[in-house]
Structure formats: structure tokens, C-alpha cells
Scaffold this motif. Structure first.
Motif, short mmCIF file in Angstrom:
data_model
loop_
_atom_site.label_atom_id
_atom_site.label_comp_id
_atom_site.label_asym_id
_atom_site.label_seq_id
_atom_site.Cartn_x
_atom_site.Cartn_y
_atom_site.Cartn_z
N UNK A 1 -17.09 -22.04 56.80
CA UNK A 1 -16.98 -23.47 56.53
C UNK A 1 -16.74 -23.78 55.05
N UNK A 2 -16.52 -22.76 54.22
CA UNK A 2 -16.17 -22.99 52.82
C UNK A 2 -14.68 -23.35 52.76
N UNK A 3 -14.38 -24.56 52.34
CA UNK A 3 -13.01 -25.04 52.32
C UNK A 3 -12.36 -24.66 50.99
N UNK A 4 -11.61 -23.58 50.99
CA UNK A 4 -10.99 -23.09 49.76
C UNK A 4 -9.69 -23.80 49.42
N UNK A 5 -9.35 -24.83 50.20
CA UNK A 5 -8.22 -25.68 49.78
C UNK A 5 -8.69 -26.76 48.81
N UNK A 6 -10.01 -26.96 48.70
CA UNK A 6 -10.57 -27.91 47.75
C UNK A 6 -10.52 -27.28 46.35
N UNK A 7 -9.90 -27.95 45.37
CA UNK A 7 -9.73 -27.33 44.04
C UNK A 7 -11.02 -26.82 43.42
N UNK A 8 -12.10 -27.61 43.49
CA UNK A 8 -13.35 -27.18 42.86
C UNK A 8 -13.94 -25.94 43.53
N UNK A 9 -13.75 -25.80 44.83
CA UNK A 9 -14.25 -24.62 45.52
C UNK A 9 -13.45 -23.38 45.12
N UNK A 10 -12.15 -23.56 45.05
CA UNK A 10 -11.27 -22.48 44.60
C UNK A 10 -11.63 -22.06 43.18
N UNK A 11 -11.89 -23.03 42.33
CA UNK A 11 -12.23 -22.74 40.93
C UNK A 11 -13.58 -22.04 40.83
N UNK A 12 -14.52 -22.42 41.70
CA UNK A 12 -15.81 -21.74 41.74
C UNK A 12 -15.64 -20.28 42.12
N UNK A 13 -14.76 -20.02 43.07
CA UNK A 13 -14.46 -18.64 43.46
C UNK A 13 -13.92 -17.85 42.27
#
Length: 472
Positions: free
Chosen positions: A253-265
């Protein structure tokens, strides 16, 4: 869990955190191990402090913890004060490291202070963001000034020379004590002190690049670039995201299309390499390169993986990470992040092209962290104003000080916003080859000759400035 990412974010970070988990916290762990078994030879003491040193109408008080050791003391010896930074203080600084050695060699009495809001020195209960209002370098400097004045009320120490020592952010404080309170402080050691407040701290990853290029294997930088470019490519499509989730065990359920989530990764993955450079040695860099595809325990004092405990998967959701980490606002994570948002910036971005991690950690990511954690008013303007104020007060890379020695390791990414050239004859800069962040503060006989010689030189300078030993 989410705690790991925030420790990564403040691994700024002093530091040393501001991707700075606080090298100070790392130092505390290191020196605490130096305390020998048996009866302690230090005292734990408490000093009443004003909540606001700069408001004559403020009557609220609180108690600051500090430690004292005086078994080396002889008349005419100095007072050595190790200034607390962005973590709970430890009496370990009284049992090993530079401050301990100076006290032992000069017949000094040694103290270690704890920074307000960290450890047990908590002025307020953190009920609201407003309770952080009194957390600042300026207030901490005034706390230490009050401590020094109190120490000198003791007739034994009334005429003693005062030496302050600090590393990473507390290295800033050591230099700034000499700048703002020259009548109280006779000499200072500022180790790995990032004295220049800076919003876009892109130089950090440039130095990481340089260290891997200089000390890694021939193909190491190319492998890093390929690895991060592949992450970037996979994250461009939904199929790629699903493949990456399987490979990295990322929560469904981690939405990696969200910029902040991608940046956290990206920040989490980059931090593995940051930690090796900031805390490691030359051999650590080479080892990581030689075992590139293996899981290696990080130099960071963090959990090796970002697990969501109930499902044993990695969660890079920005909002959940911040919400979880700031439920406990009294944690050093919240306190240090507040200081980076209101005073220092130190936002380690990937905006430079001279680093291998792709450009997926923007400055805006950290500003959003500030706003998410503390409120919408902690925006770009608030960050910029705080940085400008700090540089105005403490004079950035050109402080008007004497009898301060600025020490940096040439591997240390924080050195890029530290003082690398002599400010004056009596405010020299020392750069230690093959040394990482604050390496000079805790040295063993196994360390490289250059490091041991640099520490001797630093101590000799202090002895000369305070007129003890062979320099009288």
C-alpha cells in the motif's frame, strides 16, 4: 520502523543531524563505552536555568543536567567543558577522548553539559509546537554561559582558564561561545563544525561522491550510478514500481507514484552510502565497494531496515513516517528537526550533478517535512529567515574569533560548510587526512598516525593559549 527514516533525515548532524542523526549521538555511544566498571568518579549535577535568557519578564525556570569530574584537579589547572549537542549527554566524555586527555594532562577539572530539550534537560512538556519556542543555539549558549559563571563562583576555579570543546553542532557552539562570550571562554576546539547555515546543502553528496571516487574501487561509482539510475527508471512506470516493490520488499500500500514517497525511498537508499562516508574509515569505503550487492551494517546508529512491523515490509510513505515519528515530540528527532527548520537548514539535497544518486532528493522535500511536522508556517520563508539570522549572528565562515581551533576530517561531508582555512594566526584550521566526522574527539592508539599527530597538535595549541605545561 518510520523512526529509521527520520534518523536518516536528521543524519544531518552538527551530526553530526539535516540528514544528521547527530554525530553527537554517535559520539555519546562511543564515549559511553569508555566508562570502566567500578565506582564512578564523576558527579551528576543540576543547574537552574531561565527558560528565556533574553526576556527580563520571563520568570519560568528549569533544571539542566551536567556532569563533573575533578580527580585530576590541581591548583592552577583549567576548567574543561565539553558542550552538549543534539542528543542526551553522557558522562563518557569525562572518561575518554580529547576533553578527558586535556584535563588529565593539564590537571584540569572536566565538565560535560546537556543541551536544553535533549536527554533529561527538558524545559517544557512538548504539549504543542509553541513549546519548542525556546529551543535554539542562542538559548543553549546562554545556558552554558550561566554554567561557566556558576562554576567560577567556586573559589577553587574562580581564576581558572576555561576551555570549551564540541563536535558537529556542539562544535558550532564551542566556537560561538568564544565569539559571544570571550570574557568567559579562553580557548575552544570546534570539531567538524558546520558553522555555515545553508538551505540547499548539495555539497554533502558531492563530498560523498569524491570519497567513493578517491577511496573506493575503480568501478564503485559506476555501480552506484547504475543502481540509482535503475531505481529512477523503474519508478517511472507502474509495472516498474511493482517490480521494485517485489525486489525491495516494499509494502503493497506504499504509493510510490507520490513524489514525497519516492523521495523518501531515494533518501533512505542514499543514506547507506552517506553513513559510510560520514562515520567510516577508508577501509570501510573500500569494503562497501567490494561487497556492493551484499547487505552491510550501516555506520548509522539505526535499524538496518525500515520495517512496518505488522507486515514485515518496508514502508516509504512520507505522511505516515512523519505522523509516527512526531507522536513523541520529545524525541531528539523532533527537537533536532525543529532546529534545522528554524535555524540551520542543512538540507542534504541531490540537486548537484556531481554525485551518483540521481536528482530525486529536492530541497522542497525537507521544507515539506518542516511543514508537516510543525505546521504550515514553517515554510520556505521561515527556513530562509532562520538561516539568515544564524549567519548574521555567528558570522558564517568568517567569525571574528581568536584562540579557536577548527578541525575537520578530509572525508567528512560536513567539512564543506566548515572552516577549512585559517581565520587568523590564533584561529587556525586543521584538516586531517583520511579522517571522518569528529574523528579527532575520540582517538585510539590503533588510529592512523596523522590523526594521532593532529590531536596532539590541537592539545598543544590549547595548552599554549591557556598557558599550561611546557608552554608556560
Amino acid at each position: 520502523m518510520f523512526y529509521n527514516i527520520l534518523k536518516v533525515l536528521i543524519f544531518i548532524h552538527p551530526i553530526c543531524g539535516f540528514v544528521f542523526d547527530g554525530r553527537f549521538k554517535h559520539l555519546v555511544k562511543e564515549v559511553t563505552s569508555l566508562i570502566q566498571f567500578g565506582p564512578p568518579v564523576h558527579e551528576t549535577k543540576w543547574l537552574e536555568q531561565k527558560l528565556d535568557h533574553f526576556d527580563d519578564n520571563e520568570n519560568r525556570k528549569w533544571k539542566m543536567q551536567y556532569f563533573k569530574r575533578n580527580d585530576f584537579w590541581k591548583p592552577n589547572g583549567p576548567v574543561i567543558l565539553f558542550i552538549g549537542g543534539e542528543a542526551a549527554a553522557s558522562p563518557g566524555f569525562l572518561y575518554g577522548g580529547m576533553a578527558y586527555e586535556l584535563a588529565k594532562e593539564t590537571n584540569g577539572v572536566i565538565f560535560a553539559s546537556e543541551h536544553r530539550y535533549y536527554g533529561k534537560s527538558v524545559p517544557l512538556k512538548f504539549n504543542t509546537v509553541d513549546d519548542f519556542k525556546y529551543l535554539s543555539a542562542r538559548q543553549s549558549l546562554a545556558d552554558n554561559a550561566h554554567l561557566i559563571r556558576t562554576i567560577k563562583l567556586n573559589p577553587l576555579y574562580s581564576k581558572a582558564k576555561i576551555v570549551v570543546i564540541g563536535g558537529t553542532y556542539s562544535g558550532n557552539l564551542a566556537a560561538w561561545m568564544r565569539l559571544l562570550y570571550p570574557e568567559l571562554v579562553d580557548a575552544a576546539v570546534a570539531s567538524s563544525a558546520p558553522v555555515l547555515a545553508k538551505k540547499d546543502f548539495y555539497e554533502y553528496l558531492e563530498k560523498v561522491n569524491d570519497v567513493y571516487e578517491k577511496y573506493g574501487t575503480n568501478d564503485c561509482l559506476a555501480k552506484i550510478k547504475d543502481k540509482f539510475k535503475r531505481y529512477e527508471t523503474l519508478l517511472e512506470s507502474q509495472d516498474g514500481i511493482e517490480q521494485l516493490k517485489k525486489e525491495e520488499n516494499i509494502c503493497p500500500d506504499t504509493d510510490l507514484s507520490v513524489p514525497e514517497n519516492k523521495q523518501t525511498f531515494f533518501l533512505t537508499k542514499t543514506s547507506e552510502f552517506m553513513g559510510e562516508v560520514q562515520y567510516g574509515r577508508v577501509d570501510d569505503i573500500k569494503y562497501r565497494c567490494e561487497h556492493f550487492n551484499e547487505t552491510i551494517e550501516s555506520q548509522l546508529d539505526v535499524e538496518p531496515n525500515l520495517w512496518r512491523e505488522e507486515s514485515q515490509c518496508h514502508d516509504y510513505d512520507f505522511n505516515r513516517m512523519v505522523d509516527y515519528s512526531y507522536k513523541n515530540k520529545s524525541s531528539f528527532i523532533a527537537c533536532w528537526t525543529y532546529q534545522t527548520c528554524t535555524e540551520f537548514g542543512y538540507f542534504q539535497s541531490s540537486t548537484s550533478s556531481k554525485q551518483p544518486f540521481t536528482n530525486n532528493i529536492p530541497v522542497d522535500y525537507y521544507v515539506k517535512l518542516c511543514m508537516k511536522a510543525f505546521g504550515s508556517e514553517f515554510n520556505d520563508t521561515r527556513v530562509d529567515n532562520g538561516i539568515n539570522k544564524v549567519n548574521d549572528i555567528y558570522e558564517g565562515l568568517h567569525p571574528n574569533v581568536t584562540k579557536v581551533v577548527f578541525v575537520n576530517g578530509d572525508m567528512d561531508p560536513w567539512s564543506t560548510i566548515g572552516i577549512l582555512e585559517d581565520v587568523s594566526h590564533d584561529a587556525p584550521a586543521i584538516i586531517i587526512p583520511r579522517a571522518s566526522h569528529c574523528r579527532d574527539l575520540v582517538v585510539s592508539h590503533n588510529d592512523e598516525v596523522e590523526l594521532q599527530e593532529a590531536v596532539k597538535h590541537i592539545k598543544d595549541l590549547i595548552k599554549k593559549w591557556i598557558g599550561v605545561g611546557e608552554f608556560i
